[in-house]
Write an enzyme that holds these catalytic residues in place. Structure first.
Site, mmCIF file in Angstrom:
data_model
loop_
_atom_site.group_PDB
_atom_site.id
_atom_site.type_symbol
_atom_site.label_atom_id
_atom_site.label_comp_id
_atom_site.label_asym_id
_atom_site.label_seq_id
_atom_site.Cartn_x
_atom_site.Cartn_y
_atom_site.Cartn_z
ATOM 1 N N LYS A 151 47.306 -56.242 87.136
ATOM 2 C CA LYS A 151 46.811 -56.614 85.799
ATOM 3 C C LYS A 151 45.884 -57.814 85.889
ATOM 4 O O LYS A 151 44.775 -57.812 85.364
ATOM 5 C CB LYS A 151 48.009 -56.950 84.890
ATOM 6 C CG LYS A 151 47.611 -57.655 83.605
ATOM 7 C CD LYS A 151 48.799 -58.019 82.735
ATOM 8 C CE LYS A 151 49.520 -59.286 83.088
ATOM 9 N NZ LYS A 151 48.994 -60.526 82.515
ATOM 10 N N ASN A 152 46.349 -58.887 86.556
ATOM 11 C CA ASN A 152 45.588 -60.133 86.520
ATOM 12 C C ASN A 152 44.320 -60.079 87.372
ATOM 13 O O ASN A 152 43.412 -60.873 87.159
ATOM 14 C CB ASN A 152 46.483 -61.317 86.917
ATOM 15 C CG ASN A 152 47.493 -61.618 85.816
ATOM 16 O OD1 ASN A 152 47.354 -61.127 84.689
ATOM 17 N ND2 ASN A 152 48.512 -62.404 86.129
ATOM 18 N N CYS A 163 50.280 -70.727 73.806
ATOM 19 C CA CYS A 163 51.043 -69.485 73.880
ATOM 20 C C CYS A 163 52.492 -69.807 74.191
ATOM 21 O O CYS A 163 52.840 -70.970 74.436
ATOM 22 C CB CYS A 163 50.420 -68.495 74.857
ATOM 23 S SG CYS A 163 50.976 -68.644 76.528
ATOM 24 N N ARG A 178 48.575 -74.321 77.650
ATOM 25 C CA ARG A 178 47.528 -73.586 78.364
ATOM 26 C C ARG A 178 46.111 -73.889 77.855
ATOM 27 O O ARG A 178 45.402 -72.997 77.364
ATOM 28 C CB ARG A 178 47.817 -72.090 78.334
ATOM 29 C CG ARG A 178 49.148 -71.750 78.951
ATOM 30 C CD ARG A 178 49.420 -70.277 78.984
ATOM 31 N NE ARG A 178 48.687 -69.592 80.023
ATOM 32 C CZ ARG A 178 48.725 -68.275 80.208
ATOM 33 N NH1 ARG A 178 49.455 -67.528 79.442
ATOM 34 N NH2 ARG A 178 48.033 -67.711 81.180
ATOM 35 N N ASP A 203 55.071 -66.278 87.987
ATOM 36 C CA ASP A 203 55.236 -64.972 87.323
ATOM 37 C C ASP A 203 56.433 -64.182 87.848
ATOM 38 O O ASP A 203 56.711 -63.088 87.350
ATOM 39 C CB ASP A 203 53.951 -64.135 87.466
ATOM 40 C CG ASP A 203 52.803 -64.708 86.656
ATOM 41 O OD1 ASP A 203 53.055 -65.532 85.761
ATOM 42 O OD2 ASP A 203 51.647 -64.325 86.915
ATOM 43 N N ARG A 242 52.317 -55.035 77.977
ATOM 44 C CA ARG A 242 51.099 -55.743 78.385
ATOM 45 C C ARG A 242 50.957 -55.743 79.908
ATOM 46 O O ARG A 242 49.842 -55.841 80.414
ATOM 47 C CB ARG A 242 51.146 -57.198 77.907
ATOM 48 C CG ARG A 242 51.109 -57.338 76.414
ATOM 49 C CD ARG A 242 51.041 -58.780 76.017
ATOM 50 N NE ARG A 242 49.836 -59.419 76.565
ATOM 51 C CZ ARG A 242 49.462 -60.646 76.280
ATOM 52 N NH1 ARG A 242 50.187 -61.388 75.466
ATOM 53 N NH2 ARG A 242 48.368 -61.160 76.810
HETATM 54 N N1 EPU Z 1 45.490 -75.449 82.854
HETATM 55 C C1 EPU Z 1 44.929 -76.523 82.217
HETATM 56 N N2 EPU Z 1 43.602 -76.442 81.901
HETATM 57 C C2 EPU Z 1 42.843 -75.369 82.198
HETATM 58 C C3 EPU Z 1 43.423 -74.279 82.849
HETATM 59 C C4 EPU Z 1 44.767 -74.345 83.179
HETATM 60 O O1 EPU Z 1 45.590 -77.524 81.929
HETATM 61 O O2 EPU Z 1 41.638 -75.367 81.874
HETATM 62 C C5 EPU Z 1 46.937 -75.495 83.232
HETATM 63 C C6 EPU Z 1 47.756 -74.422 82.563
HETATM 64 O O3 EPU Z 1 48.168 -74.793 81.261
HETATM 65 C C7 EPU Z 1 48.899 -74.255 83.537
HETATM 66 C C8 EPU Z 1 48.230 -74.497 84.890
HETATM 67 O O4 EPU Z 1 47.010 -75.195 84.606
HETATM 68 O O5 EPU Z 1 49.836 -75.237 83.296
HETATM 69 C C9 EPU Z 1 47.883 -73.255 85.682
HETATM 70 O O6 EPU Z 1 47.231 -72.322 84.857
HETATM 71 P P1 EPU Z 1 46.185 -71.253 85.405
HETATM 72 O O7 EPU Z 1 44.835 -71.578 84.856
HETATM 73 O O8 EPU Z 1 46.323 -71.133 86.880
HETATM 74 O O9 EPU Z 1 46.720 -69.934 84.720
HETATM 75 P P2 EPU Z 1 45.866 -68.786 84.013
HETATM 76 O O10 EPU Z 1 44.637 -68.517 84.763
HETATM 77 O O11 EPU Z 1 45.769 -69.070 82.566
HETATM 78 C C10 EPU Z 1 46.930 -66.838 85.396
HETATM 79 C C11 EPU Z 1 47.696 -65.586 85.090
HETATM 80 C C12 EPU Z 1 49.098 -65.944 84.615
HETATM 81 C C13 EPU Z 1 49.780 -66.739 85.725
HETATM 82 C C14 EPU Z 1 48.946 -67.987 86.061
HETATM 83 C C15 EPU Z 1 49.501 -68.797 87.204
HETATM 84 C C16 EPU Z 1 45.924 -64.108 84.345
HETATM 85 C C17 EPU Z 1 45.311 -63.317 83.256
HETATM 86 N N3 EPU Z 1 46.993 -64.844 84.043
HETATM 87 O O12 EPU Z 1 46.867 -67.576 84.173
HETATM 88 O O13 EPU Z 1 49.776 -64.707 84.432
HETATM 89 O O14 EPU Z 1 51.064 -67.140 85.301
HETATM 90 O O15 EPU Z 1 47.603 -67.575 86.424
HETATM 91 O O16 EPU Z 1 49.617 -68.020 88.346
HETATM 92 O O17 EPU Z 1 45.478 -64.046 85.489
HETATM 93 C C18 EPU Z 1 51.389 -63.248 83.548
HETATM 94 O O18 EPU Z 1 50.795 -62.318 84.119
HETATM 95 O O19 EPU Z 1 52.548 -63.114 83.055
HETATM 96 C C19 EPU Z 1 50.742 -64.562 83.460
HETATM 97 C C20 EPU Z 1 51.082 -65.485 82.575
#
Ligand code: EPU
Length: 423
Positions: free
Chosen positions: A22-23, A118, A123, A309, A401
């Site tokens: 998915k991701n 969320c 996030r 995850d 999802r």
């Molecule tokens: N963060 C910030 N600022 C940013 C971006 C992230 O503070 O601009 C923080 C987030 O709040 C979090 C941490 O950095 O505390 C890491 O977040 P990251 O950006 O790595 O997560 P993401 O890209 O939003 C993806 C996956 C998530 C998975 C995370 C961590 C997708 C669509 N989602 O999210 O997947 O948990 O990486 O591996 O790729 C799931 O599939 O259930 C899911 C939540």
């Protein structure tokens, strides 16, 4: 809303095919916006998040055809006819922010609604925006939207250094840098397999990228990208989730398409807790060694560490382990919402901030429970498979999802599981 009814039915044995990630798919799809030529993804997962991304891309003017029962996504964005990603779609799925980098890089402007908070944490997307600013973009936050412009119509290569690892910000910066003028160096980049998969696809489209899978990615911007066909990498989180089925219930399950390099840290913890994982010609085979699972301590970390995850699902396993396990959640600030639901099933869990102490009990008991997010919902299904009696998991739209045909995959191994259709 649908619910899922699970009845504990002893050991489970069988074969489960693992879908595309998915991701990975959610970042590969927006990459179509980088080129006028078609991008085709194979091995796509059949999930509601993929349908949401399809709608978003279509709203921007892309053509997206779902072929072969959804396994193939044939996309084409000859022109981007609308550069605004609307709140109505973005609020449904945070990954929508991933259209910002490609649109800004290709046409020099984009407007994207800011995703709200969320269930699992605030996030924010500040790291995404700082990366675009480093590449010369001018950003204006108005009415809940980010209005982004690249002066002169093109982003400039830059050094983008993230203060901490972000998967999404690395993906957005990587896509944007492929069409920027000059060289971009992303430091402290995420190393997740989904990042490597995105880089491989962009390379097929003509992007000049080095260092994917390490903390420093270097991108030499090109004037244009062309079409490509790319298979989506195996879903390591779906893989890890189903690896827990024989771990929790006993029995032996083979996961088709599974690769140990995708789940290294997770497989090490399983081994420590008494679960054996072996490689086969078709994937991975998992079974429980004799006796009760042993308690283990887990800390979530960016890849190659233990994935956040899989934390909820691992907690479901440790609820019946012999001894006390400590789980530390280091990625999201509010990702223990499954704990109160597991407690309703007889688990002993104390949560203090980002730490959960799980004292194993010999057996969980079925109960009606509420799914609060995607990974929480599947952890409750796993717990239900191992519990005495019936577990009714409510609000399973979260599950749809991220997990395709979950009832079918588990029934094939002997699980008693059925979907109860809501109104
Ligand atoms: N963060 C910030 N600022 C940013 C971006 C992230 O503070 O601009 C923080 C987030 O709040 C979090 C941490 O950095 O505390 C890491 O977040 P990251 O950006 O790595 O997560 P993401 O890209 O939003 C993806 C996956 C998530 C998975 C995370 C961590 C997708 C669509 N989602 O999210 O997947 O948990 O990486 O591996 O790729 C799931 O599939 O259930 C899911 C939540």
């Amino acid at each position: 809303m649908d619910s899922i009814l699970v009845k504990g039915n002893g050991a489970l044995n069988g074969v489960i095919p693992i879908a595309g990630a998915k991701n990975a798919c959610l970042t590969l799809m927006p990459a179509t916006l980088l080129s006028e030529e078609p991008l085709t993804l194979t091995n796509a997962p059949r999930l509601s998040d993929i349908r949401t991304m399809t709608q978003l891309l279509q709203s921007l003017g892309a053509e997206v055809a779902s072929l072969q029962d959804g396994l193939v996504l044939a996309m084409s964005s000859h022109t981007i006819s609308n550069h605004t990603a609307d709140y109505d779609i973005v609020r449904k799925m945070r990954a929508s922010i991933l259209v910002l980098g490609p649109m800004l890089a290709r046409d020099g402007h984009a407007v994207v609604s800011l995703p709200g908070g969320c269930a699992i944490g605030a996030r924010p997307v500040d790291l995404h925006l700082k990366a675009f600013e480093a590449m010369g973009a001018e950003l204006d936050l108005r009415d809940g939207y980010v209005h982004a412009k690249a002066p002169g119509g093109r982003l400039k290569g830059a050094v983008v250094e993230f203060p901490f690892v972000s998967v999404g910000a690395t993906e957005n910066a990587l896509m944007a840098a492929t069409l920027a003028k000059g060289t971009t160096v992303i430091k402290n980049a995420a190393r997740e397999p989904e990042i490597v998969d995105l880089a491989r696809c962009l390379q097929k489209m003509g992007a000049q990228i080095e260092g994917e899978g390490t903390s420093t990615i270097t991108i030499q911007g090109v004037d244009r990208l062309h079409g490509a066909t790319h298979p989506v990498v195996t879903d390591r989180i779906e893989l890890g989730t189903y690896m827990l089925v024989p771990a929790i219930c006993g029995g032996e399950v083979e996961l088709l398409g599974g690769r140990i390099d995708l789940v290294g840290a997770f497989a090490e913890k399983l081994d420590e807790s008494g679960i054996s994982v072996t490689e086969t010609a078709r994937g991975l085979k998992v079974s429980r060694r004799n006796g009760r699972v042993k308690a283990v301590n887990v800390t979530t970390e960016p890849f190659p560490g233990f994935p956040t995850d899989l934390q909820a699902q691992m907690m479901a396993l440790l609820c019946t382990a012999d001894g006390v396990s400590v789980l530390e959640e280091k990625i999201f600030e509010n990702r223990f919402m499954h704990a109160p639901e597991l407690i309703r099933m007889g688990a002993k869990i104390d949560v203090h901030g980002g730490t959960a102490k799980v004292t194993g009990v010999s057996k969980l008991k079925g109960a009606p429970v509420m799914a609060t997010d995607l990974r929480a919902s599947v952890s409750l299904i796993l717990a239900g498979l191992a519990a005495e009696g019936e577990t009714l998991v409510n609000r399973v739209y979260h599950l749809d999802r991220g997990y395709e045909r979950v009832e079918e995959k588990l029934s094939a191994c002997g699980a008693k599981i059925e979907r109860i259709k809501g109104n």
